[in-house]
Design a protein around this motif. Structure first.
Motif, PDB file in Angstrom:
ATOM      1  N   PRO A   1     -42.872 -29.302  -5.766  1.00  0.00           N
ATOM      2  CA  PRO A   1     -41.928 -28.450  -5.099  1.00  0.00           C
ATOM      3  C   PRO A   1     -41.433 -26.859  -5.610  1.00  0.00           C
ATOM      4  O   PRO A   1     -40.821 -25.731  -4.235  1.00  0.00           O
ATOM      5  N   ARG A   2     -41.651 -26.635  -6.905  1.00  0.00           N
ATOM      6  CA  ARG A   2     -41.466 -24.919  -6.994  1.00  0.00           C
ATOM      7  C   ARG A   2     -42.291 -24.299  -6.831  1.00  0.00           C
ATOM      8  O   ARG A   2     -41.946 -23.138  -6.326  1.00  0.00           O
ATOM      9  N   LEU A   3     -43.673 -24.606  -7.093  1.00  0.00           N
ATOM     10  CA  LEU A   3     -44.746 -23.834  -6.178  1.00  0.00           C
ATOM     11  C   LEU A   3     -45.001 -23.843  -4.108  1.00  0.00           C
ATOM     12  O   LEU A   3     -45.046 -22.659  -4.160  1.00  0.00           O
ATOM     13  N   ALA A   4     -44.397 -24.944  -3.890  1.00  0.00           N
ATOM     14  CA  ALA A   4     -43.995 -24.542  -2.404  1.00  0.00           C
ATOM     15  C   ALA A   4     -42.802 -23.501  -2.296  1.00  0.00           C
ATOM     16  O   ALA A   4     -43.243 -22.931  -1.046  1.00  0.00           O
ATOM     17  N   ALA A   5     -42.154 -23.644  -3.134  1.00  0.00           N
ATOM     18  CA  ALA A   5     -40.850 -22.531  -2.752  1.00  0.00           C
ATOM     19  C   ALA A   5     -41.184 -20.750  -3.309  1.00  0.00           C
ATOM     20  O   ALA A   5     -41.376 -20.117  -1.895  1.00  0.00           O
ATOM     21  N   ALA A   6     -41.774 -21.133  -3.864  1.00  0.00           N
ATOM     22  CA  ALA A   6     -42.616 -19.787  -4.636  1.00  0.00           C
ATOM     23  C   ALA A   6     -43.079 -18.773  -3.378  1.00  0.00           C
ATOM     24  O   ALA A   6     -43.614 -18.449  -2.721  1.00  0.00           O
ATOM     25  N   LEU A   7     -44.212 -20.298  -2.441  1.00  0.00           N
ATOM     26  CA  LEU A   7     -45.638 -19.781  -1.633  1.00  0.00           C
ATOM     27  C   LEU A   7     -44.647 -19.537  -0.253  1.00  0.00           C
ATOM     28  O   LEU A   7     -45.123 -18.382   0.639  1.00  0.00           O
ATOM     29  N   LYS A   8     -44.043 -20.092   0.214  1.00  0.00           N
ATOM     30  CA  LYS A   8     -42.708 -19.811   1.203  1.00  0.00           C
ATOM     31  C   LYS A   8     -41.919 -18.830   0.799  1.00  0.00           C
ATOM     32  O   LYS A   8     -42.170 -17.713   1.748  1.00  0.00           O
ATOM     33  N   ASP A   9     -41.537 -18.588  -0.819  1.00  0.00           N
ATOM     34  CA  ASP A   9     -40.671 -17.028  -0.762  1.00  0.00           C
ATOM     35  C   ASP A   9     -41.601 -15.781  -0.221  1.00  0.00           C
ATOM     36  O   ASP A   9     -41.199 -14.678   0.718  1.00  0.00           O
ATOM     37  N   LEU A  10     -42.997 -15.716  -1.231  1.00  0.00           N
ATOM     38  CA  LEU A  10     -43.735 -15.243  -0.147  1.00  0.00           C
ATOM     39  C   LEU A  10     -44.119 -15.144   0.617  1.00  0.00           C
ATOM     40  O   LEU A  10     -44.432 -13.786   1.464  1.00  0.00           O
ATOM     41  N   ASP A  11     -44.687 -15.671   1.652  1.00  0.00           N
ATOM     42  CA  ASP A  11     -44.573 -15.747   3.001  1.00  0.00           C
ATOM     43  C   ASP A  11     -43.380 -15.059   3.734  1.00  0.00           C
ATOM     44  O   ASP A  11     -43.902 -13.668   4.465  1.00  0.00           O
ATOM     45  N   ASP A  12     -42.398 -15.441   3.320  1.00  0.00           N
ATOM     46  CA  ASP A  12     -41.023 -14.635   4.013  1.00  0.00           C
ATOM     47  C   ASP A  12     -40.642 -13.072   3.799  1.00  0.00           C
ATOM     48  O   ASP A  12     -40.750 -12.244   4.179  1.00  0.00           O
TER      49      ASP A  12
END
Length: 145
Positions: free
Chosen positions: A95-106
């Motif tokens: 979940p931490r990786l998913a959140a970081a990747l989503k933040d990068l998309d944003d």
């Protein structure tokens, strides 16, 4: 270059520009690899530091900025590199990786495209694809470590 500041600190940009070769004052920066220690959580909830847990490469190309994220550990998936299931480790870290990747998309204002699959795994959504399981185990990938 070792950094002790946040990447968005203006002094970081000035230091990078200051690294331009004296004989080539018009030289432009190429790819920038951001690597360092990251923190992952083991099956007991203990936080562990790991060098180059995640890498970010940023490429300032003429057509626009691009970024590539690479992960180099078995903590993101459901099995370790020996094929042993470790769902509690995945639950602590994926979940931490998913959140970081989503933040990068944003941050970049675009949806990331998954890169090429490797021997060790493939990107899927904001994480690592589940391996093919045989008799409750994933593949043993240690022959290439």
């Amino acid at each position: 270059m070792h950094l002790l500041r946040s990447l968005d600190d203006e002094q970081v940009f000035q230091r990078v520009q200051g690294m331009r070769p004296v004989g080539f004052p018009e030289a432009e920066m190429g790819d920038v690899l951001v690597a360092g220690a990251g923190v992952w959580v083991d099956e007991n909830g203990a936080r562990r530091s790991e060098y180059r847990l995640v890498e970010l490469t940023v490429s300032p190309e003429r057509l626009g900025l691009s970024a590539e994220v690479s992960v180099h550990h078995d903590i993101w998936g459901s099995c370790d590199f020996r094929g042993t299931p470790r769902p509690e480790v995945q639950q602590q870290n994926a979940p931490r990786l998913a959140a970081a990747l989503k933040d990068l998309d944003d941050l970049l204002g675009t949806v990331a495209e998954p890169g090429e699959a490797t021997y060790f795994g493939a990107a899927e959504g904001y994480g690592v694809a589940e391996p093919m399981m045989v008799d409750g185990r994933g593949p043993d990938l240690t022959d290439r470590l």
